[in-house]
Design a protein around this motif. Structure first.
Motif, short mmCIF file in Angstrom:
data_model
loop_
_atom_site.label_atom_id
_atom_site.label_comp_id
_atom_site.label_asym_id
_atom_site.label_seq_id
_atom_site.Cartn_x
_atom_site.Cartn_y
_atom_site.Cartn_z
N LYS A 243 -6.63 -7.46 -2.29
CA LYS A 243 -7.31 -7.80 -3.92
C LYS A 243 -6.97 -7.34 -4.41
CE LYS A 243 -11.91 -6.59 -1.31
NZ LYS A 243 -13.22 -5.66 -0.97
N ASP A 244 -5.65 -6.77 -4.33
CA ASP A 244 -4.74 -5.68 -5.56
C ASP A 244 -3.55 -7.17 -5.95
OD1 ASP A 244 -2.41 -5.38 -6.74
OD2 ASP A 244 -3.36 -2.77 -7.11
N VAL A 245 -3.76 -7.71 -7.73
CA VAL A 245 -3.16 -8.56 -8.05
C VAL A 245 -1.35 -8.39 -7.99
CG1 VAL A 245 -2.95 -9.96 -9.92
CG2 VAL A 245 -4.84 -9.70 -9.91
N GLU A 246 -1.13 -7.38 -8.14
CA GLU A 246 0.40 -6.91 -7.76
C GLU A 246 0.62 -7.80 -6.69
OE1 GLU A 246 1.69 -3.50 -9.37
OE2 GLU A 246 0.96 -4.17 -12.00
N LYS A 247 0.29 -6.28 -5.48
CA LYS A 247 -0.13 -6.58 -4.26
C LYS A 247 -0.11 -7.49 -3.63
CE LYS A 247 -0.90 -1.94 -3.57
NZ LYS A 247 -1.81 -1.11 -2.24
N SER A 248 -0.67 -8.19 -4.22
CA SER A 248 -0.62 -10.56 -3.63
C SER A 248 0.05 -10.91 -4.14
CB SER A 248 -2.21 -10.87 -4.32
OG SER A 248 -3.12 -9.94 -4.13
N GLU A 249 0.85 -10.44 -5.52
CA GLU A 249 1.93 -11.50 -5.97
C GLU A 249 3.20 -11.05 -4.89
OE1 GLU A 249 2.17 -10.53 -9.87
OE2 GLU A 249 1.00 -11.99 -10.19
N ALA A 250 3.09 -9.52 -4.39
CA ALA A 250 4.00 -8.93 -3.22
C ALA A 250 3.79 -10.33 -1.79
CB ALA A 250 4.40 -8.47 -2.99
N THR B 191 5.56 -5.53 12.47
CA THR B 191 6.57 -4.85 12.14
C THR B 191 5.32 -4.98 9.99
OG1 THR B 191 7.16 -6.68 9.70
CG2 THR B 191 9.10 -6.13 11.68
N SER B 192 5.20 -3.69 9.55
CA SER B 192 4.25 -3.46 8.45
C SER B 192 5.06 -3.17 7.49
CB SER B 192 3.58 -2.29 8.90
OG SER B 192 3.71 -1.44 8.92
N SER B 193 4.10 -3.22 5.66
CA SER B 193 5.44 -2.77 4.95
C SER B 193 3.97 -1.92 4.00
CB SER B 193 4.96 -4.04 4.16
OG SER B 193 5.44 -3.44 2.33
N ARG B 194 4.26 -0.83 3.64
CA ARG B 194 3.79 0.52 2.96
C ARG B 194 2.88 -0.28 1.94
NH1 ARG B 194 4.71 6.42 3.06
NH2 ARG B 194 4.63 5.96 5.64
N ALA B 195 4.14 -1.04 0.76
CA ALA B 195 3.24 -0.92 -0.02
C ALA B 195 2.30 -2.85 -0.10
CB ALA B 195 4.31 -1.87 -1.42
N THR B 196 2.48 -3.68 0.90
CA THR B 196 1.34 -5.00 0.94
C THR B 196 0.83 -4.59 1.73
OG1 THR B 196 3.28 -5.68 1.95
CG2 THR B 196 3.53 -5.57 -1.11
N ARG B 197 0.63 -3.65 2.77
CA ARG B 197 -0.25 -3.46 3.79
C ARG B 197 0.33 -5.56 4.27
NH1 ARG B 197 0.62 1.27 2.46
NH2 ARG B 197 -1.28 2.23 2.95
N SER C 209 1.89 -18.56 15.30
CA SER C 209 2.19 -17.25 15.20
C SER C 209 1.22 -16.83 13.53
CB SER C 209 3.40 -17.02 15.00
OG SER C 209 3.67 -16.91 14.60
N PHE C 210 1.29 -15.67 13.53
CA PHE C 210 0.70 -15.21 11.65
C PHE C 210 0.76 -14.33 11.70
CE2 PHE C 210 -2.41 -18.12 12.49
CZ PHE C 210 -2.96 -18.30 13.92
N GLN C 211 0.81 -13.82 10.13
CA GLN C 211 1.22 -12.79 9.01
C GLN C 211 -0.08 -12.16 8.75
OE1 GLN C 211 4.36 -11.29 8.34
NE2 GLN C 211 4.74 -13.55 9.35
N VAL C 212 -0.63 -11.42 8.87
CA VAL C 212 -1.47 -10.95 8.16
C VAL C 212 -1.82 -9.46 7.62
CG1 VAL C 212 -2.78 -11.53 10.57
CG2 VAL C 212 -1.13 -9.24 10.39
N ALA C 213 -3.01 -9.28 6.56
CA ALA C 213 -2.79 -8.40 5.05
C ALA C 213 -3.79 -7.32 5.71
CB ALA C 213 -1.84 -8.93 4.03
N SER C 214 -3.92 -6.41 4.90
CA SER C 214 -4.96 -5.82 4.95
C SER C 214 -6.12 -6.19 3.42
CB SER C 214 -4.54 -4.15 4.21
OG SER C 214 -4.34 -4.25 3.06
N PRO C 215 -7.41 -5.82 3.61
CA PRO C 215 -8.10 -6.98 2.88
C PRO C 215 -7.65 -5.65 0.94
CG PRO C 215 -9.16 -6.33 4.60
CD PRO C 215 -7.93 -6.44 4.90
N PRO C 216 -8.35 -4.47 1.02
CA PRO C 216 -7.26 -3.90 -0.42
C PRO C 216 -6.40 -4.52 -0.75
CG PRO C 216 -7.47 -1.86 1.39
CD PRO C 216 -7.67 -3.68 2.20
N ALA C 217 -5.11 -4.82 -0.17
CA ALA C 217 -4.09 -5.22 -0.67
C ALA C 217 -3.90 -7.05 -1.24
CB ALA C 217 -2.67 -5.67 -0.23
#
Length: 264
Positions: free
Chosen positions: A150-157, A3-9, A140-148
């Motif tokens: 690096k973003d404080v708000e997205k990291s908190e999300a 699954t993916s989230s456009r806001a948090t990648r 099993s893992f949760q993964v995220a994109s590097p740009p997300a």
């Protein structure tokens, strides 16, 4: 399942997505993990098969999805039995084609993962020859994109989302029947198959830290895939891990949840 989230990648990477994850690590970073039972990672044979031990697979034909977690489980199980990939006849088939081949007796065994394990045990005259217990890591893992990241708000999300996922995993364990109904409706799986897979695999997962042991275990998988030429080259798995979300989580070796006899 992914699954993916456009806001948090952010994506969820399950057992059958190892190769895709490892191959795409230039664009993904591991941020969370869960440890579950490996009983759903199995090598199955027909009920009337003379095979009773993995060592007896020598010279036999085995269906497996190339680059899947089942592929690694097969390699590891053969190694434990004193065999190598060259000692068996691999038939690279995706689950639908593998099920057809297995059902028609075109292969001697099938290396699979849940929910396919639960499906084949329910729908055909099959039995488990061996499982991934004690052979694969059950992570099993949760993964995220590097740009997300690096973003404080997205990291908190992302941090908030991981906590919510932890609560959801606990809910699945305490409400397996309710989740099976939802999962069956969303995927088209028979309810009984969904419930079996939850009790055998998915519902057993506990949130754990992406710690040195988890990293070392995944490195072994990556190295194995590189040696088998399933990914272009060896790489450092540790370079693609963000451990800031580990806080308060137990070690990756934490015992999975269990439904007792229902999960066997």
């Amino acid at each position: 399942m992914t699954t993916s989230s456009r806001a948090t990648r952010r994506s969820a990477v399950g057992p059958s997505r190892h190769l895709a994850t490892l191959s795409a690590l230039v664009a993904l970073v591991v941020v969370g993990a869960a440890h579950g039972s490996s009983a759903g990672e199995a090598i199955v044979v027909p009920k009337d098969s003379p095979l009773r031990d993995p060592a007896q697979l020598k010279g036999r034909s085995i269906a497996v999805a190339q680059g899947s977690s089942a592929h690694y489980q097969l390699v590891a199980s053969l190694k434990k039995a004193g065999l190598g990939i060259t000692d068996v006849k691999l038939k690279y088939l995706q689950p639908a084609d593998a099920l057809a081949a297995f059902s028609r007796g075109k292969v001697d065994a099938w290396a699979i993962w849940d929910p396919y394990t639960s499906q084949v045990l329910r729908s055909t005259k099959a039995r488990v020859l061996t499982t991934g217990e004690g052979v694969v890591n059950g992570l099993s893992f949760q993964v995220a994109s590097p740009p997300a990241l690096k973003d404080v708000e997205k990291s908190e999300a992302i941090a908030d989302l991981l906590v919510r996922l932890h609560r959801a995993q606990t809910w699945v364990f305490t409400h397996p029947e309710a989740w099976a109904k939802v999962w069956a409706k969303e995927t088209g799986l028979p309810y009984e198959v969904a419930l079996d897979a939850i009790k055998r695999s998915y519902g057993t997962r506990v949130p754990v830290a992406v710690d040195p042991a988890a990293i070392a275990s995944e490195q072994a998988i990556a190295d194995t895939f590189a040696d088998l030429k399933l990914i272009p080259q060896r790489f450092s798995f540790k370079k693609y891990v963000d451990t800031r979300f580990n806080r308060g989580l137990p070690p990756s070796s934490t015992t999975p949840r269990s439904f007792g006899k229902a999960s066997s």
